[in-house]
Scaffold this active site. Structure first.
Site, PDB file in Angstrom:
ATOM      1  CE  LYS A  42      -3.382  -1.052  -0.602  1.00  0.00           C
ATOM      2  NZ  LYS A  42      -3.664  -1.670  -1.940  1.00  0.00           N
ATOM      3  CG  HIS A  95       4.906  -6.422  -0.687  1.00  0.00           C
ATOM      4  ND1 HIS A  95       5.108  -5.132  -1.109  1.00  0.00           N
ATOM      5  CD2 HIS A  95       3.692  -6.789  -1.187  1.00  0.00           C
ATOM      6  CE1 HIS A  95       4.070  -4.742  -1.842  1.00  0.00           C
ATOM      7  NE2 HIS A  95       3.205  -5.732  -1.911  1.00  0.00           N
ATOM      8  CB  SER A 122      -3.910   2.618   1.800  1.00  0.00           C
ATOM      9  OG  SER A 122      -3.917   1.969   0.556  1.00  0.00           O
TER      10      SER A 122
HETATM   11  P1  A3P Z   1      -5.187   4.411  -1.452  1.00  0.00           P
HETATM   12  O1  A3P Z   1      -5.774   3.171  -0.883  1.00  0.00           O
HETATM   13  O2  A3P Z   1      -4.802   5.395  -0.373  1.00  0.00           O
HETATM   14  O3  A3P Z   1      -6.011   5.047  -2.515  1.00  0.00           O
HETATM   15  P2  A3P Z   1       0.095  -0.497  -3.555  1.00  0.00           P
HETATM   16  O4  A3P Z   1       0.127  -0.536  -5.020  1.00  0.00           O
HETATM   17  O5  A3P Z   1       1.452  -0.482  -2.906  1.00  0.00           O
HETATM   18  O6  A3P Z   1      -0.801  -1.549  -2.979  1.00  0.00           O
HETATM   19  O7  A3P Z   1      -0.513   0.918  -3.119  1.00  0.00           O
HETATM   20  C1  A3P Z   1      -1.861   1.189  -3.341  1.00  0.00           C
HETATM   21  C2  A3P Z   1      -2.130   2.647  -3.081  1.00  0.00           C
HETATM   22  O8  A3P Z   1      -1.579   3.430  -4.168  1.00  0.00           O
HETATM   23  C3  A3P Z   1      -3.624   2.935  -3.064  1.00  0.00           C
HETATM   24  O9  A3P Z   1      -3.773   4.016  -2.139  1.00  0.00           O
HETATM   25  C4  A3P Z   1      -3.864   3.355  -4.512  1.00  0.00           C
HETATM   26  O10 A3P Z   1      -5.030   4.091  -4.715  1.00  0.00           O
HETATM   27  C5  A3P Z   1      -2.616   4.201  -4.751  1.00  0.00           C
HETATM   28  N1  A3P Z   1      -2.362   4.419  -6.186  1.00  0.00           N
HETATM   29  C6  A3P Z   1      -2.407   3.528  -7.193  1.00  0.00           C
HETATM   30  N2  A3P Z   1      -2.159   4.106  -8.369  1.00  0.00           N
HETATM   31  C7  A3P Z   1      -1.940   5.425  -8.106  1.00  0.00           C
HETATM   32  C8  A3P Z   1      -1.637   6.557  -8.924  1.00  0.00           C
HETATM   33  N3  A3P Z   1      -1.515   6.454 -10.235  1.00  0.00           N
HETATM   34  N4  A3P Z   1      -1.502   7.754  -8.310  1.00  0.00           N
HETATM   35  C9  A3P Z   1      -1.628   7.871  -6.972  1.00  0.00           C
HETATM   36  N5  A3P Z   1      -1.910   6.831  -6.148  1.00  0.00           N
HETATM   37  C10 A3P Z   1      -2.069   5.623  -6.713  1.00  0.00           C
END
Ligand code: A3P
Length: 291
Positions: A42, A95, A122
């Protein structure tokens, strides 16, 4: 849960990762041409993966039916044998804690970190939507907050993993440390810094400031585009409830409407403790409002 010699007790991993799969992942022998994308869950992993994929393909986005996880395999999800069979040069997601990650001094590692307050929010929405996350299908945010602080979330303790990678990135040239918040603030310069770190043939045009390519990378990795794509299954093959999408909100400071004052202070304390062990870690977000 799995075991690893670098930690006491057990290490929490995503549902189907068996000890055998985990062992094969940590025993993978990296190739000097490998590029690892490492993070705590996240923290902006998928966004970074997509940016790197777009850089590598000179701005060609994935289409319907294609999945980012297929072009950037997830080490501990797939196991080392699958990665070994992937075509070189490989980009690999992980991870894992620093000490568990397969290292090669010539391979490259990009680590992305996000402030822990937004991470716990998140991660809660991520976990509550998945059947395979044991008891959290219907758990409350307060329950989840406790698990996060005690290091019980999938992939373990944020306050161990992220500061360790931060420290190693200061010691080793082959680790590039990035912040989600910096990407939100100025993705263009973060992409250019990343391209400079990757520094091989497929990044040359970006380094030469090919505006058209840079604009494509930015546009195709924008939150709006990724949110739309994620509905087509490009980023997360798991079936998710419609109200809990994988690409969810993509903002900084969402914690302000979720954490109580006490919860926020408890994270401040953990950050301060981490800063004592890993100098500078607690200052990483000092220019950002509210941390
Ligand atoms: P949120 O749940 O706060 O919206 P990961 O890929 O490490 O699992 O992280 C997921 C987080 O990155 C989520 O946060 C997701 O919405 C956000 N995310 C994914 N694509 C993104 C983008 N293009 N710009 C900004 N945040 C993004």
């Amino acid at each position: 849960y799995v075991k690893h010699p670098s930690i006491d007790g057990e290490y929490p991993v995503i549902g189907h990762i068996t000890q055998e799969l985990f062992n094969s992942a940590v025993n993978y022998k990296p190739d000097p041409s490998d590029l690892f994308i490492a993070s705590y869950p996240k923290n902006g992993t998928t966004w970074l993966m997509n940016i790197i994929h777009l850089i590598k393909t000179n701005g060609v986005p994935l289409g319907k039916g294609q999945c980012l996880d297929d072009v950037i395999p997830f080490l501990e999800f797939e196991g080392g044998e699958v990665i070994k069979r992937a075509q070189k040069p490989r980009t690999i997601k992980t991870h894992l804690f620093y000490d568990m990650t397969p290292h090669n001094p010539d391979a490259k590692y990009v680590f992305v970190a996000r402030n822990p307050k937004d991470v716990v929010v998140s991660f809660y929405y991520h976990t509550v939507g998945f059947d395979e996350h044991y008891k959290f299908k219907n758990g409350t945010f307060d329950d989840y907050f406790g698990v996060f602080l005690s290091g019980g979330c999938d992939s373990g303790d944020y306050f161990k993993m992220v500061p360790e990678w931060f420290k190693k990135s200061q010691e080793r040239k082959n680790i590039h440390f990035m912040l989600y918040e910096d990407m939100k603030k100025d993705v263009r310069s973060e992409i250019l810094k990343l391209a400079e770190f990757l520094d091989d043939s497929y990044q040359q045009s970006l380094l030469e400031n090919d505006e058209e390519l840079l604009n494509k990378v930015i546009e195709f990795s924008s939150f709006k585009k990724m949110q739309k794509d994620s509905k087509d299954g490009v980023f997360c093959p798991e079936i998710r409830p419609a109200d809990l999408p994988f690409v969810r909100k993509g903002i900084t400071g969402d914690w302000k409407t979720h954490l109580s004052r006490d919860q926020s202070e408890r994270i401040d304390q953990r950050l301060a403790e981490a800063g004592r062990l890993y100098p500078g870690f607690d200052q990483l977000w000092s220019e950002y409002d509210g941390l």
